[in-house]
Motif scaffolding. Structure first.
Motif, PDB file in Angstrom:
ATOM      1  N   UNK C  32       0.858  -1.188   0.000  1.00 50.14           N
ATOM      2  CA  UNK C  32       0.000   0.000   0.000  1.00 50.14           C
ATOM      3  C   UNK C  32       0.895   1.239   0.000  1.00 50.14           C
ATOM      4  N   UNK C  33       0.314   2.342  -0.412  1.00 47.01           N
ATOM      5  CA  UNK C  33       1.016   3.609  -0.272  1.00 47.01           C
ATOM      6  C   UNK C  33       0.421   4.350   0.908  1.00 47.01           C
ATOM      7  N   UNK C  34       1.252   4.707   1.855  1.00 44.80           N
ATOM      8  CA  UNK C  34       0.783   5.492   2.983  1.00 44.80           C
ATOM      9  C   UNK C  34       1.391   6.878   2.910  1.00 44.80           C
ATOM     10  N   UNK C  35       0.545   7.888   2.979  1.00 48.51           N
ATOM     11  CA  UNK C  35       1.053   9.258   2.962  1.00 48.51           C
ATOM     12  C   UNK C  35       1.138   9.758   4.389  1.00 48.51           C
ATOM     13  N   UNK C  36       2.219  10.479   4.681  1.00 46.78           N
ATOM     14  CA  UNK C  36       2.330  11.123   5.985  1.00 46.78           C
ATOM     15  C   UNK C  36       2.248  12.613   5.733  1.00 46.78           C
ATOM     16  N   UNK C 207       3.781  17.377   1.936  1.00 46.68           N
ATOM     17  CA  UNK C 207       2.957  18.441   2.535  1.00 46.68           C
ATOM     18  C   UNK C 207       1.880  18.866   1.556  1.00 46.68           C
ATOM     19  N   UNK C 208       1.845  18.132   0.452  1.00 44.44           N
ATOM     20  CA  UNK C 208       0.906  18.461  -0.610  1.00 44.44           C
ATOM     21  C   UNK C 208      -0.324  17.557  -0.487  1.00 44.44           C
ATOM     22  N   UNK C 209      -1.426  18.145  -0.027  1.00 46.15           N
ATOM     23  CA  UNK C 209      -2.645  17.372   0.219  1.00 46.15           C
ATOM     24  C   UNK C 209      -3.138  16.678  -1.030  1.00 46.15           C
ATOM     25  N   UNK C 217      -3.137   5.130  -0.319  1.00 47.33           N
ATOM     26  CA  UNK C 217      -4.246   4.292   0.153  1.00 47.33           C
ATOM     27  C   UNK C 217      -4.592   4.654   1.582  1.00 47.33           C
ATOM     28  N   UNK C 218      -3.526   4.941   2.346  1.00 43.51           N
ATOM     29  CA  UNK C 218      -3.721   5.334   3.737  1.00 43.51           C
ATOM     30  C   UNK C 218      -3.078   6.685   3.948  1.00 43.51           C
ATOM     31  N   UNK C 219      -3.591   7.409   4.920  1.00 41.52           N
ATOM     32  CA  UNK C 219      -2.980   8.689   5.246  1.00 41.52           C
ATOM     33  C   UNK C 219      -2.837   8.805   6.758  1.00 41.52           C
ATOM     34  N   UNK C 231      -5.892   6.565   8.856  1.00 40.90           N
ATOM     35  CA  UNK C 231      -6.922   5.705   8.297  1.00 40.90           C
ATOM     36  C   UNK C 231      -6.792   5.671   6.798  1.00 40.90           C
ATOM     37  N   UNK C 232      -7.797   5.091   6.142  1.00 43.72           N
ATOM     38  CA  UNK C 232      -7.735   5.091   4.692  1.00 43.72           C
ATOM     39  C   UNK C 232      -7.842   6.531   4.220  1.00 43.72           C
ATOM     40  N   UNK C 233      -7.196   6.775   3.109  1.00 40.39           N
ATOM     41  CA  UNK C 233      -7.172   8.149   2.595  1.00 40.39           C
ATOM     42  C   UNK C 233      -8.587   8.648   2.337  1.00 40.39           C
ATOM     43  N   UNK C 234      -9.398   7.740   1.825  1.00 41.12           N
ATOM     44  CA  UNK C 234     -10.775   8.110   1.500  1.00 41.12           C
ATOM     45  C   UNK C 234     -11.510   8.603   2.744  1.00 41.12           C
ATOM     46  N   UNK C 235     -11.365   7.816   3.811  1.00 40.32           N
ATOM     47  CA  UNK C 235     -12.034   8.144   5.064  1.00 40.32           C
ATOM     48  C   UNK C 235     -11.525   9.484   5.613  1.00 40.32           C
TER      49      UNK C 235
END
Lengths: 282, 311, 254
Positions: C32-36, C207-209, C217-219, C231-235
């Motif tokens: 998965x790709x997780x964004x911080x 830092x780019x929303x 997939x997750x943020x 959680x999931x990026x969508x959520x």
């Protein structure tokens, strides 16, 4: 006088500028005189024999300086071999621990070492090496010159390492590279031109040094390639011949001066080319 | 696109345990090598000092402080005093700084303020670099061949003994040797004066020379002083050219034309033929020389450091 | 729920007395790709640098950390950092190919630097595969033996990704990899990451929303060193629980 006119102030201004230019330009005179004499008197003395043969007897004309050219070469090689690894390693240590107490002490030491008069190098190395080994030697001369090179190479390497971006080090470490590999394969190659510049600078500085050699390499009128025996060196030869009463030897000394100056200047030129050509842009 | 085989070991070929241990060992070895190199550099300086102190100790043990209080240096009679050479050293080096002062100041101001870039600036810079690159022994040789006769004829005109060699001759050559060094330090210091300060002065209608005198020089004063200290340190320790031109006389010099010896030159002249207490005394001269240059350089470096931080 | 590759438990990081990361607990999922995300100075880069222990590299200004990080169940504090970093690759903010190496050598730098010897044809394969996966092969295949410094910023960054991929890591950490790049180069890299996740777990600081919304997939949302929401990026984008997250997403600060 409370309010000097503008024109008066402008005259003063021009006068001052003229004065600055005048004094600065006068500095050119000794340079021209020096280089002029070395060139005029030196070039006449130089020929095939001068470079490739041994000196003639006292008072005879002709003869060459092959023994001191060889000696100078040997001394430089010994100095470089002894000083460069220590200097580069020291610079790496300072660069890794910039605020460490030992690093600060090393920096101070390097500054102080640079200020030690060259004749002191000579007598201390005499005490350390010539006395226990019971004879003058190229090795002792090389050690003295090597110690003189240390601060120069340490400083220039440290400056270079500072310029190597932290991101390169991190990139290598992030690939799982051990630190020593990072240093050997990433940091040092990236700083190679700077380190080389320092080494060349150091060599051009020590090539003309006489005082540290007086009581170490000592001088030798014969060709010698054994590093545990005394050797001659160009600056030693210039010193001995120029303080002798024989005009033939003076002319040899001019020739040797020409070669020494040319060597130092060419080395400086190469140094600049190295900086330009090999410099790596980050 | 070729995909990686699914069965590939992750983490790049799973490192064997033995290789990892060897990495760890080399890592440690490498770190200790660097530390060792650094410490050996520290030791060199310490060892220099200790060597000089130990080797000159017998002199102080035998003659106490007469080394610093008597005025005679006569090795045959076992009379050893550093004072003639201290005097010779201070006279030559201070005189050379005095001679070098206007020239190196002019060069510093020219290169630090008037001519920062361009072909002329490059030319002046090359001149100073070339002067700095010429070996000391060649300055000495040149001095013997060219400067000495000139001084001799000057002395004859003045009705003095035409030695040719002496304090003045040595100082003249010495000044040419230190001008490049003092000038390059001065230039660095002057070009560090903040542009805003200069602009503020120009904005009030000051001419360039007024800016130099009232803004640049006052601001850079401590840095310039430091530069001259460092140049003095060089002059004090300079050996070959001075040895060849100062006349090798072991008496307290009576004037600028008199032959003398500096601490460095007496070592160069006598160490080779000395033995016994004479050698010890020459090493003691070396110790004094090392301490003197050390102090001068330390002073110069600390003033310079304070200037760089404060400025 | 997918497999957990990397698990962080009770992570704190300090610079001197200043706390930069505060009691973070989080799991990163396989492929998965997780964004911080978070405002600048929120500790997201510090957090990322703890994950492969690269924060230890700078001896003098090194962060002190507490807590545990598990890679496939193994505590990375107990592994040798060399091993950790070989399995967790990293791409930096500014492209940093090795300037003294050719493009070819840059790709296999990880092997060379670790002293892993392979046959020339094996290296050839690795180079081609890695460059192909980063869509760089066609662009540089004729200049493999030139130094990489003439490449554009975007190409250099893809070279850096290829360099990390060549080691075949489990996880790749990216620290604002597109902040120094133009929009077209950025788009290329985002597209690339999307393809790469088939094989590797990706954690990206940004830092780019919009970027987080496009690719992850997750943020995880960081604020002042704390993980406020994960959680999931969508959520997270459509229905954030935390008020601060919402404020950030709607541009009210940051």
């Amino acid at each position: 006088m409370k309010n000097p006119s503008v024109s008066k102030r402008m005259v003063k201004d021009h006068f001052f500028k003229g004065l600055v230019l005048f004094f600065a330009s006068l500095v050119v005179i000794p340079l021209f005189l020096l280089l002029g004499y070395i060139f005029k008197k030196g070039i006449g003395a130089i020929n095939w024999d001068f470079i490739f043969s041994m000196p003639a007897g006292v008072g005879e004309s002709g003869g060459g300086i092959v023994h001191s050219l060889t000696g100078t070469l040997i001394l430089i090689i010994i100095a470089v071999i002894l000083s460069v690894p220590v200097a580069v390693a020291t610079a790496l240590f300072i660069n890794d621990h910039p605020k460490n107490k030992i690093s600060r002490m090393i920096r101070f030491t390097v500054d102080m070492l640079q200020g030690i008069p060259s004749i002191i190098m000579g007598i201390v190395v005499y005490i350390w090496i010539v006395l226990p080994m019971k004879n003058f030697s190229a090795f002792a001369g090389g050690v003295a010159l090597g110690i003189m090179m240390l601060p120069i190479v340490i400083k220039s390497t440290e400056e270079t390492l500072k310029m190597v971006p932290e991101s390169l080090k991190e990139a290598s470490m992030a690939l799982g590279a051990p630190y020593y590999k990072t240093v050997l394969h990433v940091i040092l190659p990236a700083g190679l031109s700077g380190i080389l510049t320092g080494v060349l600078l150091g060599v051009s500085r020590i090539a003309g040094e006489t005082a540290p050699l007086l009581f170490t390499a000592f001088g030798n009128p014969f060709l010698n390639t054994n590093i545990f025996k005394p050797v001659d060196a160009l600056p030693l030869l210039i010193y001995n011949y120029s303080t002798s009463p024989y005009p033939e030897w003076h002319s040899l000394a001019w020739g040797a001066s020409f070669i020494l100056v040319a060597f130092v200047l060419i080395l400086n030129l190469i140094t600049r080319l190295v900086v330009k050509k090999w410099q790596i842009k980050y | 696109m070729t995909m990686m085989k699914a069965g590939d070991a992750r983490g790049a070929e799973a490192v064997s345990a033995s290789r990892l241990t060897s990495h760890k060992m080399k890592e440690k070895g490498f770190a200790s090598f660097l530390l060792f190199a650094g410490i050996s550099v520290l030791m060199v300086l310490g060892a220099f000092f200790v060597t000089l102190v130990l080797q000159s100790w017998p002199l102080f043990r035998e003659t106490g402080f007469s080394f610093f209080t008597t005025l005679r240096w006569a090795p045959m009679e076992e009379a050893f005093s550093v004072l003639p050479f201290l005097a010779g050293t201070l006279m030559t080096s201070l005189l050379s700084i005095l001679i070098a002062f206007p020239f190196s100041m002019a060069l510093s101001i020219l290169l630090g303020e008037y001519l920062k870039t361009g072909p002329f600036a490059a030319a002046f810079k090359s001149v100073t670099e070339l002067l700095a690159g010429i070996p000391s022994v060649i300055y000495g040789f040149w001095g013997i061949m060219i400067l000495m006769p000139l001084i001799q004829s000057l002395q004859m005109k003045l009705g003095l003994i035409p030695y040719g060699v002496g304090i003045l001759t040595a100082s003249l050559i010495l000044s040419v040797m230190i001008i490049p060094y003092a000038a390059s330090l001065g230039r660095d210091v002057i070009s560090m004066v903040p542009g805003e300060l200069k602009e503020a002065a120009y904005a009030m209608g000051a001419t360039r020379s007024e800016v130099v005198f009232h803004v640049i020089l006052p601001y850079a004063r401590s840095g310039i002083t430091a530069g001259f200290f460092l140049a003095l340190g060089r002059a004090v320790g300079e050996t070959m050219a001075v040895t060849m031109l100062i006349g090798n006389s072991n008496f307290i010099p009576r004037g600028i034309f008199s032959p003398a010896n500096t601490m460095a030159s007496v070592i160069a002249n006598e160490f080779g033929e000395a033995d016994g207490m004479h050698t010890t005394a020459l090493i003691a001269v070396g110790l004094v020389l090392m301490i003197l240059t050390g102090l001068i350089n330390y002073a110069g470096k600390s003033i310079m450091k304070r200037f760089q931080v404060g400025g | 729920m997918a497999d957990k590759v990397l698990s962080v438990r009770g992570l704190n990081a300090y610079y001197g007395n200043k706390k930069a990361v505060l009691d973070v607990n989080v799991d990163f999922y396989k492929n998965k790709i997780t964004a911080i995300m978070g405002p600048s100075g929120c500790g997201k880069t510090t957090f990322l640098r703890c994950l492969n222990r690269i924060h230890e590299v700078n001896i003098e200004a090194r962060a002190r950390i507490e807590g545990d990080i598990f890679l496939n169940g193994e505590n990375i504090a107990r592994m040798h950092p060399i091993l950790v970093r070989r399995r967790i690759g990293m791409v930096f903010q500014k492209p940093n190919p090795f300037p003294h190496m050719t493009i070819y050598d840059n790709v296999i730098a990880g092997y060379k630097l670790n002293g892993i010897k392979k046959k020339k044809h094996e290296f050839d394969t690795i180079v081609e595969q890695s460059l192909t996966r980063t869509a760089l092969w066609e662009e540089v295949k004729d200049s493999l033996y030139d130094r990489g410094t003439f490449l554009s910023g975007g190409q250099q960054q893809r070279l850096c990704i290829a360099r990390a991929l060549a080691m075949n890591p489990d996880v790749i950490l990216l620290d604002e990899p597109t902040s120094a790049l133009d929009p077209i180069a950025t788009a290329k890299i985002e597209e690339l990451l999307n393809e790469l996740k088939e094989n590797v777990t990706i954690i990206i600081v940004t830092h780019n929303m919009a970027q987080a919304g496009r690719i992850s997939d997750y943020t995880a949302f960081f604020y002042l060193g704390e993980l406020l929401e994960y959680g999931t990026t969508e959520k997270l984008f459509t229905n954030p629980e935390n008020e601060k997250t919402e404020n950030f997403l709607t541009g009210r600060f940051g």
